[in-house]
Design a protein around this motif. Structure first.
Motif, PDB file in Angstrom:
ATOM      1  N   ASP A   1      85.456 -93.669  56.847  1.00 49.45           N
ATOM      2  CA  ASP A   1      85.038 -93.676  55.435  1.00 49.45           C
ATOM      3  C   ASP A   1      83.563 -93.294  55.296  1.00 49.45           C
ATOM      4  O   ASP A   1      83.184 -92.532  54.400  1.00 49.45           O
TER       5      ASP A   1
ATOM      6  N   LYS B   1      82.276 -89.909  53.328  1.00 46.09           N
ATOM      7  CA  LYS B   1      81.334 -90.022  52.214  1.00 46.09           C
ATOM      8  C   LYS B   1      80.121 -89.144  52.442  1.00 46.09           C
ATOM      9  O   LYS B   1      79.666 -88.427  51.537  1.00 46.09           O
TER      10      LYS B   1
ATOM     11  N   LYS C   1      80.988 -85.380  52.165  1.00 46.59           N
ATOM     12  CA  LYS C   1      81.084 -84.958  50.769  1.00 46.59           C
ATOM     13  C   LYS C   1      79.698 -84.760  50.170  1.00 46.59           C
ATOM     14  O   LYS C   1      79.433 -83.789  49.464  1.00 46.59           O
TER      15      LYS C   1
ATOM     16  N   LYS D   1      78.405 -92.097  59.206  1.00 49.40           N
ATOM     17  CA  LYS D   1      77.427 -91.337  58.427  1.00 49.40           C
ATOM     18  C   LYS D   1      76.450 -90.611  59.340  1.00 49.40           C
ATOM     19  O   LYS D   1      76.159 -89.420  59.148  1.00 49.40           O
TER      20      LYS D   1
END
Length: 315
Positions: free
Chosen positions: A58, A62, A65, A280
């Motif tokens: 996730d 994120k 994107k 991330k």
């Protein structure tokens, strides 16, 4: 052990042969259209049945994107052969960068080497490869986390008693490093004895079964260290009313369920990672590589001891 090693050698040979036959020629394609032109980044994750890796994915999605990175996620379902095939496909489709969270640090090595030959940069996250060239390794400081887990378990046990150690997936660097940190530190506490070590493959239901059996063999066990929260929660289920009372449990990861168990008092502590930040950061490194920038060879992500006193800060 011999069968295990032989299986790894057979897998390695098969992976290299598959890549040579189906994938390596693809590395010579020029940009044109398709994945090379769009800068496709493949994220090959070990599993998404574990909440920790769901959060990692996730976090990666994120950030992809936000940065306009074309991220393709592949789930190996904890199977090394499946992951090898997925990485072979990454070669044949000319991925620009591959981020891999290995199912097994040894088994993934031939795939990493083949990606090296195809000149596709490899980023490893949470677990690394035992060999091959890795452009960047992003992980929590698992050795330090293991040390903190041992210190806290010894403390809440009153520095005495027998311990059961639930190990993660054999061959996974995270399991080796957490175990190394824990074992080294717990040996400094002479009143404590580790009476059993057994893998439960980072799995909750497997840990329930393993813990049940080990408790029958070692009924005096007063502490359990589980190398991830999923196994810790499985152990808590096996302990029933003993969890957090006559038997202290310490986990690792800081998952939502782990933090909930800490607040409930059944889990004495967990070593909190930041899985979303791991994902991330991996995408950030991939974006830098796509932009022609130099990335750090290793990027440690801080871990934190979470107890009932600070659990609310990590919900």
């Amino acid at each position: 052990m011999m069968k295990f090693k032989t299986a790894h050698k057979m897998l390695a040979t098969a992976v290299v042969a598959t890549m040579a036959a189906t994938g390596l020629a693809g590395c010579n394609r020029d940009g044109g259209s398709g994945s090379a032109a769009s800068g496709t980044v493949v994220l090959a994750v070990s599993t998404q049945t574990n909440p920790f890796f769901v959060q990692l994915v996730d976090g990666a999605k994120k950030e992809a994107k936000a940065k306009g990175v074309n991220l393709q996620v592949q789930d190996a379902s904890d199977d090394a052969a499946t992951q090898a095939n997925q990485l072979a496909n990454a070669v044949s489709t000319v991925a620009k960068v591959v981020i891999v969270n290995p199912t097994d640090s040894d088994a993934v090595a031939p795939s990493v080497k083949a990606l090296n030959k195809a000149k596709i940069p490899v980023i490893t996250v949470d677990r690394s490869s035992s060999s091959g060239d890795v452009a960047s390794f992003i992980a929590s400081d698992n050795v330090a986390g293991g040390v903190e887990a041992a210190k806290e378990l010894a403390k809440i046990m009153g520095d005495k008693g027998e311990i059961i150690h639930l190990q993660g997936t054999p061959g996974a660097s995270a399991s080796r490093d957490r175990g190394k940190g824990f074992t080294g530190e717990i040996a400094k506490h002479p009143g404590i004895k580790v009476v059993a070590k057994q893998t439960a493959n980072f799995d909750r239901s497997k840990a329930l079964d393993v813990t049940t059996n080990l408790l029958q063999a070692h009924p005096k066990a007063a502490g359990i260290f589980a190398e991830n929260d999923e196994m810790a929660i499985g152990a808590i289920s096996a302990l029933g009313s003993k969890a957090g009372k006559s038997v202290k449990v310490v986990g690792f990861d800081g998952t939502a369920d782990g933090i909930k168990a800490v607040k409930a008092g059944t889990l004495g502590a967990t070593i909190a990672q930041q899985p979303a930040l791991l994902g991330k950061t991996a995408v950030d490194q991939a974006a830098d590589i796509l932009a022609g920038k130099t990335v750090s060879k290793t990027t440690p992500i801080k871990v934190v001891l979470v107890t009932k006193d600070n659990a609310k800060d990590y919900e």
